[in-house]
Every structure is written in structure tokens, then in C-alpha cells.
Write an enzyme that holds these catalytic residues in place. Structure first.
Site, PDB file in Angstrom:
ATOM      1  N   GLY A 167      -0.613   2.733   6.716  1.00 45.47           N
ATOM      2  CA  GLY A 167      -0.772   1.904   7.940  1.00 45.47           C
ATOM      3  C   GLY A 167      -0.094   0.549   7.777  1.00 45.47           C
ATOM      4  CE  LYS A 168       3.653  -0.033   3.042  1.00 42.50           C
ATOM      5  NZ  LYS A 168       3.273   1.317   3.176  1.00 42.50           N
ATOM      6  CB  SER A 169       5.057  -0.067   9.328  1.00 42.72           C
ATOM      7  OG  SER A 169       5.983  -0.229   8.362  1.00 42.72           O
TER       8      SER A 169
ATOM      9  CB  SER B 175       5.880  -4.081  -2.850  1.00 42.07           C
ATOM     10  OG  SER B 175       4.854  -4.055  -1.829  1.00 42.07           O
TER      11      SER B 175
ATOM     12  N   GLY C  33       0.929  -1.214  -0.072  1.00 46.37           N
ATOM     13  CA  GLY C  33       0.046   0.010   0.115  1.00 46.37           C
ATOM     14  C   GLY C  33       0.929   1.323  -0.045  1.00 46.37           C
ATOM     15  CG  LEU C  34      -0.729   4.858  -1.868  1.00 48.02           C
ATOM     16  CD1 LEU C  34      -1.853   5.822  -1.795  1.00 48.02           C
ATOM     17  CD2 LEU C  34       0.391   5.055  -2.998  1.00 48.02           C
ATOM     18  CB  SER C  35       4.391   6.140   1.825  1.00 49.56           C
ATOM     19  OG  SER C  35       4.994   6.684   2.892  1.00 49.56           O
ATOM     20  N   GLY C  36       2.343   5.614   4.489  1.00 47.21           N
ATOM     21  CA  GLY C  36       1.482   6.164   5.309  1.00 47.21           C
ATOM     22  C   GLY C  36       0.111   5.486   5.335  1.00 47.21           C
TER      23      GLY C  36
END
Length: 251
Positions: free
Chosen positions: A65-67, A151, A60-63
Site C-alpha cells: 500500500g506504499k504508493s 527498498s 514495505g513489501l510490494s502490494g
């Protein structure tokens, strides 16, 4: 002036292409690399851990919430006694996929330029290839590997899926699309990256100057909704893993 009968001018070599002799040497080396079978196989490791080696790939895009979600899921997995590990995009860039500037002080400029990774499309491709190879090794060891990476290119994610499942079986790779709208990500901007990218200070930034190719059929599609917490998202993923038989009952 050279006479018409003189020697023909030499062609300028293409320094970006490996010489034929280099390719031949590489082919010879490849023929001498043989997979070494281990005494303890994957089935034994998975049986010992009472779980199926699995890669949960957050994209998903930066920001988006992935991490944060991956960290919450990791906490839930450890709490239930699972053997898991977390690979985070920023953390991996400090070592395995370090940029040239991170390698030069220790290894020198030539080494750094050859093996360091920036954020161009080809560097992103190699970044994901390295992470995919590590993830496949970890899943083969029976671990649940949480990988949180932008990615952005569908082809690269599909290659990781093929790599992981070739080392095990179909279903060992679970793609989680953290589908948070770009405008929400820009509002969050926890590291101030969007602000810099919009100002032209960061080239090749996904969602601003570089594209993001959303998954077409992810195993888990986390659509952003008002009030959804990282804990909610992690519980949803964990339930999907349970439903897919990732965890075996312990005797």
C-alpha cells in the site's frame, strides 16, 4: 614448446575491475569537483514555503500500500498548501533508473548495460542511491518529498537517511514502514507479480526469492489492521509531520 628461459606467461586481466590508471583518473577528476554555493540558501527557500524540507520514505513489501498511501498524503499536502512531490518506484524505473531494455533503443547496448538497472542486489543498491541523491536535493530546496520504494535492504535506507540529514539536519528523513503481512500482499497482488514470482518467472523478487529487512525503529510504523484505509494512514502520517514541526505557520 616454450623454453624454461622464455618470457613468463602474461596474467589474464580481470575485466570486472577498473584498471589502476582508470582509478587514478577518477581520483584526479574528484579532486577537481567543488561544491558551488548558491545565492539562495536552504533557509530562505524553507522560509518562503513555510515548511521544512523533508523526505518521507515509504518502505514495505510490494502490494503493501506504499504508493496508494503516498498518493493520498500528497493530495492532503497540496490541499493544505504545502509544496510536495512524489517519487514512485515504478515511475522512476521509466527514466532515472530505467532497466537496460529501456535504454538500449536510444543509447545502444554498451550504454544500457553500464547504466541500466535490473533487480539484483547491487542494482537495487544503485537504484536507492540515485533516489536518495535526488531526494536530498529536493529536501534542500525546501520540498516535502514522498518516496515510495520497496527498498528492501536496511543498509541502503540508512544511507539515504545519512545523505538527506547530512544536507540538512537530523529529523529531515521520516521512515514510514507500511507493515502489511506477506500473505495479505500476496492476496492483493494488484500487478500479478507475486503469482509470477512464485512460478519462477520473476527472479530477485522481495518476499519470495529475495529478503526484506524490516525497519528496526521507523519514525512511523503503519501496522496493517482490518478496515484501515489509505486515507486513515495518510492522516496519521500528516499528523506526525505536524507534530514534528514540518510546517510553519504562515504570516
Amino acid at each position: 614448446m616454450s623454453s624454461p628461459s622464455g618470457p613468463a606467461p602474461q596474467a589474464t586481466p580481470d575485466l570486472d575491475k577498473p584498471a589502476a590508471s582508470d582509478l587514478e583518473k577518477d581520483a584526479n577528476i574528484s579532486r577537481n569537483i567543488v561544491w558551488h554555493e548558491t545565492t539562495v540558501d536552504r533557509n530562505a527557500r524553507e522560509s518562503n514555503l513555510a515548511q521544512r524540507g523533508t523526505v518521507v520514505w515509504f518502505t514495505g513489501l510490494s502490494g503493501c500500500g506504499k504508493s496508494t498511501i503516498a498518493n493520498e498524503l500528497d493530495r492532503l499536502l497540496i490541499a493544505r498548501g504545502a509544496a510536495s512531490t512524489l517519487l514512485d518506484g515504478d515511475n522512476v524505473r521509466h527514466g532515472l533508473c530505467a532497466p537496460p531494455s529501456g535504454l538500449a533503443p536510444e543509447h545502444g547496448d554498451e550504454f544500457a548495460q553500464r547504466f541500466g538497472l535490473g533487480f539484483s542486489p547491487v542494482d537495487r543498491e544503485e537504484n536507492i542511491r540515485r533516489i536518495g541523491a535526488v531526494s536530498a536535493l529536493m529536501s534542500n530546496a525546501g520540498l516535502v518529498t514522498l518516496a515510495a520504494f520497496v527498498s528492501p535492504y536496511r543498509r541502503d535506507r540508512d544511507r539515504v537517511r545519512q545523505m538527506v540529514e547530512a544536507a540538512g539536519q537530523a529529523g529531515d528523513f521520516l521512515e514510514v514502514f507500511v507493515d502489511t503481512p506477506l500473505e495479505i500482499c500476496k492476496q492483493r497482488d494488484p500487478k500479478g507479480l507475486y503469482k509470477k514470482a512464485i512460478a519462477g518467472e520473476i527472479p530477485h523478487f522481495t518476499g519470495i526469492s529475495d529478503p526484506y529487512e524490516a525497519p528496526e525503529s521507523p519514525e512511523i510504523h503503519l501496522r496493517w489492521r482490518e478496515g484501515m484505509t489509505p486515507a486513515d494512514a495518510a492522516e496519521e502520517i500528516l499528523q506526525a509531520m505536524v507534530d514534528r514541526g514540518v510546517f510553519a505557520s504562515r504570516s
